[in-house]
Design an enzyme around this catalytic site. Structure first.
Site, short mmCIF file in Angstrom:
data_model
loop_
_atom_site.label_atom_id
_atom_site.label_comp_id
_atom_site.label_asym_id
_atom_site.label_seq_id
_atom_site.Cartn_x
_atom_site.Cartn_y
_atom_site.Cartn_z
N GLU A 283 31.40 -86.22 -86.84
CA GLU A 283 32.53 -85.30 -86.76
C GLU A 283 32.51 -84.51 -85.45
O GLU A 283 33.53 -84.05 -84.98
CB GLU A 283 32.47 -84.33 -87.95
CG GLU A 283 33.81 -84.12 -88.62
CD GLU A 283 33.69 -83.35 -89.94
OE1 GLU A 283 34.13 -83.91 -90.95
OE2 GLU A 283 33.20 -82.22 -89.94
N HIS A 304 14.94 -105.53 -95.63
CA HIS A 304 15.17 -106.73 -96.43
C HIS A 304 16.66 -107.00 -96.63
O HIS A 304 17.05 -107.83 -97.43
CB HIS A 304 14.44 -106.60 -97.78
CG HIS A 304 12.96 -106.50 -97.60
ND1 HIS A 304 12.10 -107.56 -97.80
CD2 HIS A 304 12.17 -105.48 -97.16
CE1 HIS A 304 10.86 -107.18 -97.54
NE2 HIS A 304 10.88 -105.92 -97.14
N LYS A 418 44.61 -86.06 -94.91
CA LYS A 418 44.99 -85.00 -95.84
C LYS A 418 46.50 -84.84 -95.86
O LYS A 418 47.11 -84.71 -96.92
CB LYS A 418 44.36 -83.66 -95.41
CG LYS A 418 42.87 -83.58 -95.60
CD LYS A 418 42.39 -82.18 -95.30
CE LYS A 418 40.89 -82.14 -95.14
NZ LYS A 418 40.39 -80.90 -94.59
#
Ligand code: PA5
Length: 439
Positions: A283, A304, A418
């Site tokens: 951010e 793995h 948003k």
């Protein structure tokens, strides 16, 4: 103190390159220290470990004591910077199984809009006495607001208005916002997210300190570790400052096409610290179409799965290992009379020692595979050293962002989703946005 070890970078970064970038880094460090750079109204985090509200800190401790006495279940509602720091520290110090091993149980809500998660939490609430800490600086973020509405309703139905009010604590802006207004009306105890501290830099405010104190973590030691690291480096605008050196290395590698940083650790309980780091750097730096993409990996587990890629895939990665030199565990491999699994060669060795060898072996392999690797060395896995690590990272992130040429303290890009969500959900005031979206 924390050390930043660049020993494995020799094949990837020359001394000349460090000398060349040094003026930029030192200037960024100076600008940050003097508070003259972009976003300088969000520099409150720099002084938090020493210059905090002592009266509020006493109230935090008193509230934590009360919650521990009255609650089996403590729910922290918040998203992004309003939960990641607390969860990261809690899980690193108490382990991912803390709810099986210590009291009160601590759950995190409001960090998604998942119905299944919230429904599960409501079932969990039936298994003990509950208190809630709702954390939102703005007080208007949808995810925590929805979770809080649901859990507040639950508490009122279960305990009645008066008792519910004692079981709700709000951490929010000191004067503004829906949550502050509601808290004042309902008599909830409140704690403050300071105006000049952004969410992702807020773990050492009430945002992190209250949940951590409730969980029984030594917040004095956490703050002291951060304060001591700050004292050690604050006036140091050179590359001897480990945060500056890390910022320099990141930017040199980025300019050479290493666009992705893998923050690795050999401790599974570091998982949420990886998430905290991703928010902090992602951010802060990911803007204006630039920035290193922060990712995290837990080894040896991920060796793995992602190990193949790191060793052998596209070469745009660099790796930063966070190494805890002591974990405090003495668990060792036992000896068997009959060496049925061929493991007696490890008998008597501690798992910590074996893990250190695995870490060394892995870095050597990754360097051989062309991945620039460096190490953030943390002395012990405890609250004090974690305070150091937090401050090390925050300082490095701010300097690195300035060297990159962005404002590390804003997050304009988070608003777009948003706005679209509000428009599509018919929130009043977003009618035009909806029309434009549906076009
Ligand atoms: O770092 C940030 O600013 C964000 O991650 C915020 O913490 C997050 O969006 C939550 O915001 P708020 O605390 O206002 O609910």
């Amino acid at each position: 103190m924390i050390r930043y070890n660049t020993g494995y970078l020799k094949n990837f970064i020359s001394n000349d390159e460090l000398v060349a970038i040094s003026p930029e880094v030192l200037e960024a460090s100076r600008v940050l220290r003097e508070g003259t750079g972009a976003g300088n109204d969000f520099l409150g985090w720099r002084d938090l470990p020493v210059d905090f509200d002592k009266e509020e800190y006493s109230r935090i401790k008193a509230a934590a004591k009360r919650i521990r006495e009255t609650s089996d279940i403590f729910i922290v509602i918040g998203i992004g910077g309003s939960y990641l720091g607390a969860r990261a520290v809690l899980e690193l110090l108490l382990g991912e199984s803390h709810n099986e091993l210590s009291r009160p149980r601590v759950y995190f809500a409001g960090n998604s809009i998942s119905a299944t998660d919230l429904a599960d939490l409501l079932k969990i609430c039936e298994t003990g006495e509950v208190s809630v800490n709702v954390i939102s600086k703005s007080g208007t973020t949808t995810e925590p607001a929805v979770a809080f509405r649901t859990l507040r309703n639950y508490l009122i139905r279960r305990y009645g208005e008066d008792e519910a009010a004692k079981r709700i604590i709000a951490t929010t802006d000191k004067a503004r916002g829906t949550l502050k207004k509601l808290s004042d009306e309902q008599g909830y105890e409140t704690f403050v997210v300071p105006d000049d501290v952004g969410g992702r830099f807020s773990v050492l405010t009430a945002v992190g300190l209250l949940p951590l104190a409730v969980a029984g973590i030594d917040t004095d030691a956490l703050l002291q570790g951060a304060a001591d690291y700050r004292t050690a480096i604050d006036l140091d605008d050179t590359l001897d400052n480990p945060s500056n050196l890390y910022a320099a290395v990141r930017n040199i590698l980025y300019r050479k096409g290493k666009n992705v940083e893998v923050l690795s650790c050999f401790e599974p309980r570091f998982r949420m610290m990886g998430e905290w780091y991703k928010q902090l750097f992602g951010e802060s730096e990911g803007k204006e179409k630039k920035g290193i993409y922060p990712s995290s990996a837990l080894f040896t587990t991920d060796l793995h799965s992602m190990g193949q890629y790191v060793q052998d895939g596209s070469r745009f990665l660099f790796e930063t290992l966070v190494s805890f030199l002591e974990t405090g565990s003495e668990l060792a491999v036992n000896k068997e009379e009959v060496d049925f699994d061929g493991l007696n060669y490890l008998a008597g060795k501690t798992l910590e020692d074996i893990n250190q060898v695995a870490s060394d072996a892995t870095l050597r392999a990754h360097v051989e595979g062309g991945v620039p690797c460096s190490i953030i060395e943390v002395e012990r896995m405890d609250a004090y050293n974690l305070g150091e690590l937090i401050y090390f990272m925050e300082r490095a992130c701010a300097v690195s962002g300035y060297v990159l040429g962005v404002n590390p303290f804003n997050q304009p890009g988070v608003e777009t989703y948003k706005r679209n969500m509000f428009a599509l959900l018919d929130k009043p005031g977003y009618e035009e946005d909806k029309k434009n979206l549906l076009k």
